[in-house]
Scaffold this active site. Structure first.
Site, PDB file in Angstrom:
ATOM      1  N   SER A  11       1.230  -1.238  -0.509  1.00 55.31           N
ATOM      2  CA  SER A  11       0.168   0.200  -0.158  1.00 55.31           C
ATOM      3  C   SER A  11       1.017   0.829   0.039  1.00 55.31           C
ATOM      4  CB  SER A  11      -1.106   0.135   1.666  1.00 55.31           C
ATOM      5  OG  SER A  11      -0.199   0.294   2.153  1.00 55.31           O
ATOM      6  N   LYS A  12       0.732   2.459  -0.231  1.00 60.53           N
ATOM      7  CA  LYS A  12       0.910   3.820  -0.751  1.00 60.53           C
ATOM      8  C   LYS A  12       1.977   3.812   0.775  1.00 60.53           C
ATOM      9  CE  LYS A  12      -2.065   5.359  -3.642  1.00 60.53           C
ATOM     10  NZ  LYS A  12      -2.099   7.601  -4.460  1.00 60.53           N
ATOM     11  N   ARG A  13       1.002   3.704   2.156  1.00 60.88           N
ATOM     12  CA  ARG A  13       1.779   3.440   3.373  1.00 60.88           C
ATOM     13  C   ARG A  13       2.620   3.054   3.959  1.00 60.88           C
ATOM     14  NH1 ARG A  13       0.604   8.123   5.508  1.00 60.88           N
ATOM     15  NH2 ARG A  13      -1.943   8.250   4.257  1.00 60.88           N
ATOM     16  N   ASP A  14       2.869   1.409   3.092  1.00 60.84           N
ATOM     17  CA  ASP A  14       3.634   0.411   3.551  1.00 60.84           C
ATOM     18  C   ASP A  14       5.202   1.036   2.972  1.00 60.84           C
ATOM     19  OD1 ASP A  14       2.499  -1.327   4.338  1.00 60.84           O
ATOM     20  OD2 ASP A  14       1.706  -1.983   2.243  1.00 60.84           O
TER      21      ASP A  14
END
Ligand code: GLU
Length: 504
Positions: free
Chosen positions: A260-263
């Site tokens: 994900s974008k947050r990873d």
């Protein structure tokens, strides 16, 4: 027929590397067959529009070397390539579907739909606007023709929904997944058009793919659930559908779920090609470019996340990838992102950078530190330590001791290597180095070796102490290469200083 493919991002933020991989696979596939690559911006959902995202996407592809033949930034014969600029053309298509009985007007307010959803929840059911429920809702299938006209004329908001036919087996032929069959009774009547004059993704996407003469739709697996609707839309319009290829997901390094974008920043590696500053929150997400990756490494690494050439070959240039690529060799299962492998690729490509380019880059770093060094010295240093670096920014860390004498000495290394008497031997070795006139690396080396052997000294201990005196730690390349680059006088100075400071 030469393929025409498109990459169709929505400008809702920075482009995730999963999106870059989708664009790359489109590019490799179409270039292999001499086809055309199109960049289309799908910005029908204005609520999710993020300023700067489109410019970011274009800049990212420029950096990566993925070149488009037509698109929002370069124009072309099928433009405009931005859906908001094509707005006026979609209504006629929505009208056509209504006329042919493939779609209908729906007037239900958000509150009414919410009430139905809650009602269903209370009965432990899921609410869906579909074949089972449409007859009980407020739409042109349940209202009289006059009522519908009255509502349309009065300007109340409406949407146009697709009308899935009953009991139909919808067949999606996917070049990667094979044949996927879905019963139409399970599908919801998706909104195609809204009375604000904007189509939804589904309608705009199909109309554009058709009018832009797209032959292959290569996109992420997250769009597979939309494919039955898309197949039916082509049917409803009487158009031939393009071929579909849904790509496997990019997974987190541990394989647990989608990357994900947050990873990225959570796990310490970038998930975006370029650094991105969120225009609202100011939050900065790191990018491959700013982290010192070379574009060739990013391309090579991404190409192998979900595809392989069927051999052990891992290092491939863009041209080789184009030659070797085939949709048939794309795997069905998700590909685990491997940050260490990304570094490995970068190491390889950094080694390919011409030395004079590395020298020029490094001279800027040195200048910034107020250090003046001849290009000839910097060239020798770069040649010597280059294989140790994964990123060009590591040049300084790997070679600072060539440009500044150690201020202190690694305690662990000193403890392990520097024994009582070491100082006296190093004094002798310094004398030997000074006695080689004119200085010659090989002669100095041989004489130092003779001294160690004749005095039956511990080679590892003496040589490492010698190294600590020059480098400040027990690290670095071949010691006599270091000696040669520093020159005998600097070597002797550093040895004397170390002997004075490290008194054991
Ligand atoms: N606009 C969609 C996206 O953001 C495109 C999906 C497709 O390729 O059909 O990914």
């Amino acid at each position: 027929m030469k393929p025409r493919v498109r990459f169709a991002p929505s400008p809702t933020g920075p482009l995730h590397i999963g999106g870059v991989r989708t664009a790359l696979y489109n590019y490799l596939f179409c270039k292999k067959f001499g086809g055309t690559m199109i960049l289309r911006i799908e910005d029908t959902d204005r609520t999710r529009f993020v300023p700067g995202a489109e410019e970011y996407i274009i800049e990212a592809f420029q950096w990566l070397g993925i070149k488009f033949d037509e698109g929002v930034h370069i124009g072309g014969p099928f433009g405009p390539y931005k859906q908001s600029e094509r707005k006026s053309m979609y209504k006629a298509y929505a009208d056509q579907l209504i006329e042919n009985g493939w779609a209908y007007y729906a007037f239900d307010t958000p509150e009414e739909l919410d009430a139905r959803r809650k009602e269903a929840e209370a009965a432990k059911k899921n609410f869906q606007y579909d074949l089972h429920t449409r007859g009980t809702l407020c739409n042109s299938l349940t209202l009289s023709a006059e009522e519908v006209k009255g509502r349309l004329d009065s300007g109340v908001p409406y949407v146009v929904r697709f009308k899935f036919p009953a009991d139909t087996e919808i067949v999606v032929e996917d070049l990667i997944r094979g044949i996927v069959k879905i019963n139409s009774n399970t599908l919801d009547d998706k909104v195609l058009y809204k009375s604000d004059g904007m189509p939804t993704y589904h309608l705009a996407n199909i109309v554009d793919d058709h009018t832009m003469e797209i032959t292959h739709v290569i996109r992420g697996e997250e769009w597979l659930p939309s494919a039955p609707l898309h197949v039916m839309l082509y049917k409803a319009f009487g158009w031939e559908a393009p071929q579909f290829a849904h790509l496997p997901l990019l997974l987190k390094p541990d394989g647990n779920g989608k990357l994900s974008k947050r990873d990225g920043d959570r796990l310490g590696f970038p998930v975006f090609p370029l650094q991105w500053t969120d225009p609202k929150s100011g939050e900065v997400s790191s990018g491959y470019r700013e982290n010192g990756y070379v574009p060739e490494a990013v391309i090579n690494m991404l190409a192998l996340l979900g595809w392989n050439p069927g051999t052990e070959q891992e290092i491939m240039s863009m041209d080789e990838l184009i030659q070797l690529f085939s949709l048939e060799k794309i795997s069905k299962s998700g590909a685990k992102f491997d940050p260490e492998k990304a570094k490995w690729f970068n190491h390889h490509y950094v080694q390919q950078i011409p030395v004079n380019q590395l020298v020029a880059e490094f001279q800027k770093v040195l200048e910034g530190k107020g250090i003046k060094a001849d290009d000839s010295k910097v060239t020798r240093v770069v040649e010597l330590i280059k294989e140790r670096i994964y990123f060009t920014r590591e040049l300084w860390d790997q070679s600072h001791y060539f440009f500044e004498a150690p201020e202190n000495y690694d305690e662990q290394a000193v403890k392990k290597r520097w024994k009582p008497g070491t100082g006296a031997h190093l004094t002798k070795i310094a004398e030997i180095i000074g006695s080689v006139v004119p200085f010659d690396k090989q002669t100095a080396h041989d004489k130092v070796m003779d001294y160690i052997q004749q005095n039956e000294l511990n080679m590892g201990q003496i040589m490492n102490s010698f190294r600590i005196s020059l480098v400040g730690a027990a690290k670095g390349p071949d010691l006599f290469e270091i000696v040669d680059i520093l020159g005998p006088q600097e070597v002797i100075n550093r040895m004397q200083k170390a002997i004075e400071v490290i008194r054991i």
